[in-house]
Design a protein around this motif. Structure first.
Motif, short mmCIF file in Angstrom:
data_model
loop_
_atom_site.label_atom_id
_atom_site.label_comp_id
_atom_site.label_asym_id
_atom_site.label_seq_id
_atom_site.Cartn_x
_atom_site.Cartn_y
_atom_site.Cartn_z
N ALA A 44 0.83 -1.21 0.00
CA ALA A 44 0.00 0.00 0.00
C ALA A 44 0.86 1.26 0.00
CB ALA A 44 -0.92 0.00 1.22
N THR A 45 1.96 1.22 0.75
CA THR A 45 2.88 2.36 0.77
C THR A 45 3.55 2.53 -0.59
OG1 THR A 45 3.31 1.96 3.12
CG2 THR A 45 4.87 3.35 1.94
N VAL A 46 3.88 1.40 -1.24
CA VAL A 46 4.48 1.46 -2.57
C VAL A 46 3.53 2.14 -3.55
CG1 VAL A 46 5.23 0.07 -4.54
CG2 VAL A 46 5.94 -0.57 -2.22
N TRP A 47 2.27 1.74 -3.52
CA TRP A 47 1.29 2.33 -4.43
C TRP A 47 1.13 3.83 -4.16
CZ3 TRP A 47 -0.94 1.56 -8.85
CH2 TRP A 47 -2.09 2.26 -9.18
N GLN A 48 1.10 4.18 -2.88
CA GLN A 48 0.95 5.60 -2.53
C GLN A 48 2.15 6.41 -2.99
OE1 GLN A 48 0.93 6.59 1.70
NE2 GLN A 48 -0.76 8.03 1.37
N ALA A 49 3.36 5.82 -2.85
CA ALA A 49 4.57 6.53 -3.26
C ALA A 49 4.61 6.74 -4.77
CB ALA A 49 5.80 5.76 -2.81
N LEU A 50 4.04 5.79 -5.53
CA LEU A 50 4.06 5.90 -6.98
C LEU A 50 2.98 6.83 -7.50
CD1 LEU A 50 4.63 2.14 -7.95
CD2 LEU A 50 6.32 3.98 -7.90
N THR A 51 1.87 6.94 -6.79
CA THR A 51 0.75 7.74 -7.28
C THR A 51 0.63 9.10 -6.60
OG1 THR A 51 -0.74 6.62 -5.72
CG2 THR A 51 -0.56 5.69 -7.95
#
Length: 341
Positions: A44-51
């Motif tokens: 979830a943190t990865v997705w947030q960092a990318l978006t």
């Protein structure tokens, strides 16, 4: 060896389904590559960092710092997978990999020469020496194998590659034993890996990788004809010498670029094409795209394992691919159900 592949009679529908599964596996491998390391983060943190990147968020900064490493794994893995499959088709040798045509040896000697004579000390400097050495070695192997009446046959290519590799590695060792400083610098590149690469290393290799991928992906029918043997290929209207030369050019661009960017990485170009044949059969029109997708997944997973197996240190991906790939290859050979070349 008998050919056995799932869904061979169901048009390409089954293979397309498997290819979609392979793409999902690759996407998951990329996500894990961004999330896992000395500092573990959630998907979830990865997705947030990318978006929704926040420069003030330390977790986001860590994830963005891992992006070049993941991209390097995608590029080097895809190049090695396609090059290994095409190399096995061109040489009709099921054990073919970048070492068989002297690519690794040529790149290694060129890097050592660059360090010893010109004082090159950065990865961005190694890439040009490595690519030039890999390309020169492949050309020399092909010219040697082309001598004689039958031209560059698979056996002559393998023998010329093995002989040239032995000679180049001998010259490299002469330099290394005479210069401790050169040895200290070279050994970090020699083990192979995707850590520590940034965009200044990746971007110069992109044109060569793109050109090599375009050439090799268009050679599926050529490799299918060559797999039948030179005489049958000629009977089908194939210009064997020209076809083999064009395919070899694509292989050199892919292998040379991948080796220059990531160092010599073993087993990716050997294991993946064999595993892929269990799904596709001997049709190179499918083997090549499957190898393009699954090879980077293997390299990224190996890299992730290397990050966590010896915390707080790391095991380079070039070592982990051998540790992960060797048992898989042995299993494939013992299973004895892979498609023939």
């Amino acid at each position: 060896m008998p050919v056995r592949a799932p869904w061979r009679g169901s048009a390409p529908a089954g293979r397309i389904a498997w290819l979609a599964v392979a793409v999902v596996v690759l996407v998951l491998a990329c996500a894990v590559s961004l999330a896992v390391g000395a500092r573990g983060l959630s998907l979830a943190t990865v997705w947030q960092a990318l978006t929704q990147f926040d420069p003030a968020d330390g977790d986001h900064a860590v994830i963005h710092a891992r992006i070049p490493r993941t991209v390097m794994g995608l590029l080097a893995g895809g190049a090695l997978g396609m090059a290994g499959a095409a190399m096995q088709g061109v040489t009709r040798n099921p054990l073919a990999d970048p070492g068989i045509i002297g690519v690794n040896a040529g790149a290694a000697l060129a890097v050592v020469t660059g360090i010893y004579l010109f004082g090159v000390s950065s990865l961005s400097g190694y890439i040009w020496f490595a690519f030039g050495g890999a390309a020169a070695a492949a050309v020399v192997v092909y010219l040697i194998a082309s001598m004689g009446r039958d031209g560059a046959t698979p056996v002559k290519l393998a023998l010329a590659g093995a002989a040239l590799s032995a000679g180049l590695y001998s010259l490299m060792n002469v330099i290394l034993v005479s210069s401790q400083d050169t040895l200290d610098r070279f050994r970090f590149w020699q083990v192979g890996g995707i850590a520590g690469r940034d965009w200044s290393v990746i971007l110069p290799g992109l044109p060569f990788l793109a050109a090599g991928a375009l050439i090799v992906l268009c050679t599926g029918r050529i490799l299918n004809s060559l797999a039948l043997g030179d005489d049958l290929a000629r009977g089908l209207g194939q210009r064997v010498g020209l076809s083999r030369s064009v395919t070899a050019l694509g292989i050199v661009l892919l292998c040379g670029s991948a080796t220059a960017l990531a160092g010599p990485i073993a087993f990716v170009g050997l294991v993946i094409p064999h595993a892929v044949r269990l799904l596709t059969g001997p049709d190179y029109r499918w083997i090549l795209p499957f190898s393009l997708v699954l090879a980077p997944a293997l390299l990224l997973v190996s890299d992730v394992i290397g990050r966590v197996v010896l915390l707080p240190g790391e095991v380079p991906a070039g070592i982990m691919t051998a540790l992960v790939g060797a048992p898989v290859f042995v299993w494939l050979v013992r299973r004895g159900k892979g498609a023939g070349l």
